[in-house]
Design a protein around this motif. Structure first.
Motif, PDB file in Angstrom:
ATOM      1  N   VAL A 163      97.945 -32.117  13.851  1.00  0.00           N
ATOM      2  CA  VAL A 163      96.834 -31.308  13.336  1.00  0.00           C
ATOM      3  C   VAL A 163      97.191 -31.005  11.892  1.00  0.00           C
ATOM      4  N   PRO A 164      96.401 -31.514  10.926  1.00  0.00           N
ATOM      5  CA  PRO A 164      96.806 -31.381   9.525  1.00  0.00           C
ATOM      6  C   PRO A 164      96.954 -29.915   9.088  1.00  0.00           C
ATOM      7  N   ASN A 175     103.739 -30.239  16.762  1.00  0.00           N
ATOM      8  CA  ASN A 175     102.691 -30.734  15.885  1.00  0.00           C
ATOM      9  C   ASN A 175     103.189 -31.800  14.917  1.00  0.00           C
ATOM     10  N   LEU A 176     104.486 -32.109  14.969  1.00  0.00           N
ATOM     11  CA  LEU A 176     105.017 -33.086  14.015  1.00  0.00           C
ATOM     12  C   LEU A 176     105.391 -34.374  14.735  1.00  0.00           C
ATOM     13  N   ARG A 177     104.993 -35.498  14.142  1.00  0.00           N
ATOM     14  CA  ARG A 177     105.313 -36.794  14.741  1.00  0.00           C
ATOM     15  C   ARG A 177     105.898 -37.712  13.696  1.00  0.00           C
ATOM     16  N   GLY A 189      95.956 -35.610   5.908  1.00  0.00           N
ATOM     17  CA  GLY A 189      94.895 -34.610   5.789  1.00  0.00           C
ATOM     18  C   GLY A 189      93.780 -34.716   6.824  1.00  0.00           C
ATOM     19  N   LYS A 190      93.856 -35.744   7.687  1.00  0.00           N
ATOM     20  CA  LYS A 190      92.792 -35.910   8.678  1.00  0.00           C
ATOM     21  C   LYS A 190      93.313 -35.631  10.088  1.00  0.00           C
ATOM     22  N   SER A 191      92.398 -35.255  10.965  1.00  0.00           N
ATOM     23  CA  SER A 191      92.795 -35.138  12.366  1.00  0.00           C
ATOM     24  C   SER A 191      92.953 -36.544  12.924  1.00  0.00           C
ATOM     25  N   PHE A 192      93.586 -36.653  14.083  1.00  0.00           N
ATOM     26  CA  PHE A 192      93.801 -37.978  14.661  1.00  0.00           C
ATOM     27  C   PHE A 192      92.473 -38.681  14.936  1.00  0.00           C
TER      28      PHE A 192
END
Ligand SMILES: [Zn+2]
Length: 211
Positions: A163-164, A175-177, A189-192
């Motif tokens: 989630v940006p 939230n980090l991958r 800056g974009k959602s998946f």
């Protein structure tokens, strides 16, 4: 509705008192603080009370077994609360002294506690800034880009905010991958959901090129 809000408020005050303020007070101070709160805020919604030391001592329980009010003791407990920032002592009239009671959240000792807890929990959750914690996430993801499946190395591994950050995504480990530079650049800056078509397209192009 109004009533519900008020009771939620009391719940918060009570929780703050138990969690943060009570450990800072001696038992006499704690019970006097509660007594004053009960006879001001909980009774008529104000945080001021004018009361004499005699009524105070009787009310909060030092007068049990018919003991006489001990003014020295009362003065000590009141000044203890004053020093700890729990109340402000105003003028004295025939009817007693005016006390302004500070709610737990307004008391410096409590504020400090709450801020410290916030800071330490934020630090604990920050897997983005701390280099050691970044390594933990790369290991967790087996040094593999979570979008295209390419292996990454110390030199080109990045962490993508699933989630940006612009949409409120945290530096938390969930939230980090791990992502390669290309995928991170595409997703940036974009959602998946928003980025998925572009990521897919980029993966297909890269596969074609390598064939
Ligand atoms: Zn990738």
């Amino acid at each position: 509705m109004k009533r519900k809000n008020a009771s939620e408020n009391f719940e918060l005050i009570f929780n703050d008192f138990v969690d943060y303020l009570m450990p800072e007070l001696v038992p006499y101070e704690a019970s006097l603080y509660l007594f004053l709160l009960r006879n001001s805020l909980l009774r008529d919604g104000t945080i001021q009370i004018r009361i004499g030391k005699r009524s105070m001592a009787q009310g909060y329980g030092t007068g049990s077994r018919g003991k006489k009010t001990n003014y020295t003791h009362m003065t000590r407990v009141i000044s203890g609360l004053e020093v700890k920032g729990c109340l402000r002592v105003g003028n004295t009239t025939r009817e007693g002294t005016l006390y302004t009671i500070l709610l737990p959240r307004d008391i410096p000792l409590v504020k400090e506690h709450i801020t410290n807890i916030k800071i330490s929990s934020e630090d604990e959750d920050d897997y983005f800034t701390d280099p050691k914690k970044r390594q933990i996430l790369f290991e967790r993801d087996n040094w593999t880009c979570q979008y295209c499946g390419e292996l990454v190395s110390q030199d080109n591994a990045t962490l993508d905010h699933f989630v940006p950050q612009s949409k409120g995504g945290a530096h938390s480990k969930d939230n980090l991958r791990t992502a390669c530079l290309v995928c991170n650049g595409v997703k940036s800056g974009k959602s998946f959901e928003e980025a998925a078509p572009a990521i897919l397209c980029s993966i297909t192009q890269r596969q074609k090129r390598s064939q």
